[in-house]
Design an enzyme around this catalytic site. Structure first.
Site: not given
Ligand SMILES: NC(=O)c1ccc[n+]([C@@H]2O[C@H](COP(=O)([O-])OP(=O)(O)OC[C@H]3O[C@@H](n4cnc5c(N)ncnc54)[C@H](O)[C@@H]3O)[C@@H](O)[C@H]2O)c1
Length: 263
Positions: A145, A158
């Site tokens: 990501s 995350y």
């Protein structure tokens, strides 16, 4: 379906493939001539993706189960090999946003994020390596990501997981390059899928008053230089390139597909 494509004769598997980018990738790879193991916990949607591929003249099998179970994360490799006679590529796409908050953190959600972003992808990779070696090489792709490249105020947990994915890609790429096994990552920015709606509206993310997941998705997209979220197919295009032989001299790369967000 035209089976003479950029992935003609290849066999691969895609995890989290019943929805979003994984679904777009499975359909695209099949259209480019690959036989695809379509893996997801959602049995009905997995079957629907496989039906769509087969109806268009492609090759695919549905493999449904929970990737948090190590036995299943290995089995997906063996079932794909059994169905199609080998394995050339893997897209380890499954992941999880994890908790938004650090103060009052939900440790169960932390563990889910570590399991789905890091552990299960490593288990599948371990099972896949001998199969790729048996074909004289292959390609593994992970989904990191932009949160694997830069800090996110929305989700430091995350960040841990996706920086971990990028680190894993760097290490595996160097370790297996001599065996012609390439290892890369795509790093999507905000992408228009169900997970983006979950991400922006997590129970502990303190939704601003008057905002809905939908308005937040548009806002998050609007913060990107291209001023919109990605479509799943735009990530699948990058995945196709990195997994195909066109990327034959590319390994250890974490490619942002983010409309300029990390520029
Ligand atoms: N959507 C974004 O904005 C965005 C941005 C960057 C990275 N990512 C990453 O992309 C991946 C998710 O892809 P998406 O956005 O296409 O999501 P999505 O919501 O469209 O699909 C996620 C799929 O994962 C499946 N799944 C969930 N838990 C599972 C489990 N335990 N076992 C098997 N399958 C399971 C779901 O059934 C679903 O089909 C994750 O790795 C995520 O971190 C997403």
């Amino acid at each position: 379906m035209d089976t003479i494509g950029r992935m003609a004769g290849k066999v691969g598997l895609v995890t989290a493939a019943a929805s979003g980018m994984g679904r777009a990738g499975a359909i695209r790879f099949a259209r480019e001539g690959a036989a695809v193991g379509v893996v997801d916990i959602d049995e009905a949607r997995t079957a629907a993706v496989v039906r769509e591929i087969i109806d268009a003249g492609g090759k695919a099998i549905a493999i449904s189960g929970d990737l948090r179970q190590d036995a299943f994360a290995r089995e997906i490799v063996h079932r794909t090999v059994k169905a199609f006679g080998g394995l050339d590529f893997v897209w380890n796409h499954v992941g999880h946003p994890g908790p938004a908050a650090i103060e009052g953190i939900d440790w169960k959600d932390f563990e889910l994020a570590m399991d789905l972003n890091l552990r299960t992808v490593l288990v599948t990779t371990e099972a896949a390596l001998p199969e790729l070696r048996a074909r004289g090489g292959g390609s593994i792709l992970f989904t990191a990501s932009t949160s694997g490249l830069a800090g996110s105020q929305f989700s430091p947990v995350y960040n841990i997981a996706k920086f971990g994915v990028v680190g894993l890609v760097h290490g595996l790429a160097k370790r297996y390059a001599r065996e012609k096994i390439r290892v890369n990552a795509v790093c999507p920015g905000p992408t228009d899928t169900p997970m983006l709606r979950v991400f922006v509206a997590r129970p502990d993310s303190q939704l601003p008053p008057g905002e809905t997941p939908e308005t937040l998705v548009q806002k998050r997209g609007g913060q990107v230089p291209m001023r919109r979220p990605a479509q799943p197919e735009e990530i699948a295009n990058a995945a196709l390139f990195l997994l195909s032989d066109e990327a034959s001299y590319i390994t250890g790369v974490a490619l942002p597909v983010d409309g300029g967000a990390t520029a």
